[in-house]
Design an enzyme around this catalytic site. Structure first.
Site, PDB file in Angstrom:
ATOM      1  N   LYS A  53       2.108  -3.779   6.726  1.00 42.54           N
ATOM      2  CA  LYS A  53       2.496  -3.661   5.388  1.00 42.54           C
ATOM      3  C   LYS A  53       4.017  -3.522   4.953  1.00 42.54           C
ATOM      4  O   LYS A  53       4.813  -4.138   4.147  1.00 42.54           O
ATOM      5  CB  LYS A  53       1.743  -2.705   4.407  1.00 42.54           C
ATOM      6  CG  LYS A  53       0.197  -2.773   4.311  1.00 42.54           C
ATOM      7  CD  LYS A  53       0.012  -4.012   3.354  1.00 42.54           C
ATOM      8  CE  LYS A  53      -1.579  -4.257   3.442  1.00 42.54           C
ATOM      9  NZ  LYS A  53      -1.782  -5.524   2.785  1.00 42.54           N
TER      10      LYS A  53
ATOM     11  N   SER B 217       0.813  -1.202   0.104  1.00 42.54           N
ATOM     12  CA  SER B 217       0.059   0.164  -0.161  1.00 42.54           C
ATOM     13  C   SER B 217       0.960   1.257   0.043  1.00 42.54           C
ATOM     14  O   SER B 217       1.957   1.528   0.569  1.00 42.54           O
ATOM     15  CB  SER B 217      -0.774  -0.093   1.220  1.00 42.54           C
ATOM     16  OG  SER B 217      -1.164   1.242   1.527  1.00 42.54           O
TER      17      SER B 217
ATOM     18  N   TYR C 123      -1.696  -1.523  11.160  1.00 39.81           N
ATOM     19  CA  TYR C 123      -1.719  -2.148   9.940  1.00 39.81           C
ATOM     20  C   TYR C 123      -0.838  -1.461   8.887  1.00 39.81           C
ATOM     21  O   TYR C 123      -0.313  -2.378   8.323  1.00 39.81           O
ATOM     22  CB  TYR C 123      -3.361  -1.236   9.348  1.00 39.81           C
ATOM     23  CG  TYR C 123      -3.406  -1.303   8.010  1.00 39.81           C
ATOM     24  CD1 TYR C 123      -3.660  -2.684   7.202  1.00 39.81           C
ATOM     25  CD2 TYR C 123      -3.305  -0.174   7.193  1.00 39.81           C
ATOM     26  CE1 TYR C 123      -3.928  -2.713   5.864  1.00 39.81           C
ATOM     27  CE2 TYR C 123      -3.264  -0.358   5.676  1.00 39.81           C
ATOM     28  CZ  TYR C 123      -3.596  -1.583   5.225  1.00 39.81           C
ATOM     29  OH  TYR C 123      -3.772  -1.475   3.496  1.00 39.81           O
TER      30      TYR C 123
END
Ligand code: UDP
Length: 346
Positions: A156, A127, A152
């Protein structure tokens, strides 16, 4: 012989669109999902769009190492695209252990299974969140990554590093591509698959469509005092079908031995910044609906402006975003209307 691609988390929003494009490009696929954040709607949609009733579906959790190994033993997997992960930023702040455990363990199990069977081509869905608040826009793949603003985002970043290390250690057996998505939005033009958020949507476009259809009363636009032309944040909204096609290009690149390095990174975006207000206005205009919205305080953790320099993907992968924002917002609205017809306004 057809190549087989394992799509982990293949029943979700991005996974289902990627499944369609892979099948249409001539791949065999295996969809594996634990249905923790989706139901069968999109998987059924994939079958309908492709006219394929025989797509293998494995209901399983990639946090289960032996189930993951068994899956790799059962199918002749040439490449895996790993989507299976939790993705709610706010929830990850509340439940960091759950996020680290799920997102890291599932990916480690995939890599271990790939290693054990002698290697694999691994595509990781990353992302633009890894760039944080960039010092310069647009961002290229060389733009430094910033400390993650949430667990989160950190998962990634950590998964990117894990894949890089595994590729390095594997002597060519494992190849990796990291695709850094900007803001995927929209739905398949058939309106048979799309985003199905559980509860109140966190993301802008599902909140817009749910407000327009009457499920939500009013859209809050988080902040109109940012240092941008209209005061709202700038993002790079990428059509979900365009994004899905990037995965097909990446898988082909790995399988055809076209990679310039054993682990590559690509930005998947349009290169076109759009403000929240511009997006809202475009949605109203193209769909002929009036949206109830108000300006609200800034949301914690939001960056002011980020958009992609997609030149590397354009030039090296032969991939380019082609769908206009109007087409994309039309498709998003058609999907919401399809949901209303099918399920009512639950
Ligand atoms: N946004 C908003 N209202 C919402 C949801 C999002 O104004 O209900 C804004 C958010 O502040 C950001 C942009 O829309 O500027 C995109 O947010 P989203 O959560 O979709 O993606 P992000 O860029 O955070 O990954």
């Amino acid at each position: 012989m057809k190549n087989t691609v394992l799509v982990s988390g293949g029943a979700g929003f991005i996974g289902s669109h990627v499944s369609v494009e892979l099948i249409e490009a001539g791949f065999d696929i295996v969809v594996a999902d634990n249905f923790s954040n989706c139901d069968l709607t999109c998987f059924k949609g994939v079958k309908k769009i492709t006219g394929r009733d025989d797509i293998p579906l494995e209901v399983m959790d990639f946090c289960d190492a032996s189930a993951t190994k068994a899956l790799f033993a059962k199918y002749p997997i040439d490449a895996v695209i790993h989507f299976a992960a939790f993705k709610a930023v706010g929830e990850s702040v509340q439940e960091p252990v759950m996020y680290y455990k799920n997102n890291l363990l599932s990916f480690l199990n995939v890599l271990e299974a790939a290693q054990d069977k002698g290697g694999c081509n691994v595509l990781f869905s990353s992302s633009a969140t890894v760039y944080g608040e960039p010092d310069k826009v647009p961002v290229t793949e060389e733009t430094p990554r910033k400390p993650a603003a949430s667990p989160y985002g950190n998962t990634k970043k950590m998964c990117e590093d894990i894949l890089q290390d595994c590729v390095k250690a594997s002597n060519g057996a494992i190849k990796g591509i990291l695709l850094r998505y900007f803001n995927p939005i929209g739905a398949h033009p058939s309106a048979l698959i799309g985003e199905l958020p559980r509860g109140v949507p966190n993301n802008l476009v599902p909140f817009i469509t749910q407000t327009a259809v009457g499920k939500r009363e009013c859209l809050n636009i988080f902040g109109n005092d940012y240092p941008t032309p209209d005061g709202t944040c700038l993002r790079d909204y990428i059509d979900i079908v365009d994004l899905a096609k990037a995965h097909v290009c990446a898988v082909k690149r790995m399988l055809d031995g076209k990679m310039a390095q054993p682990c590559e990174v690509f930005n998947i975006g349009t290169g076109r910044p759009l403000s929240v207000l511009e997006l809202v206005n475009a949605f109203e205009k193209v769909n002929g609906v009036k949206l109830n919205y108000r300006f609200a305080p800034r949301r914690e953790g939001d960056v002011t402006a980020i958009w992609a320099d997609p030149a590397k993907a354009n030039e090296q992968m032969g991939w380019k975003a082609t769908r206009s924002i109007e087409e994309t917002l039309k498709a998003a609205w058609a999907w919401e209307c399809h949901l209303k017809t099918t399920y009512g306004n639950e």
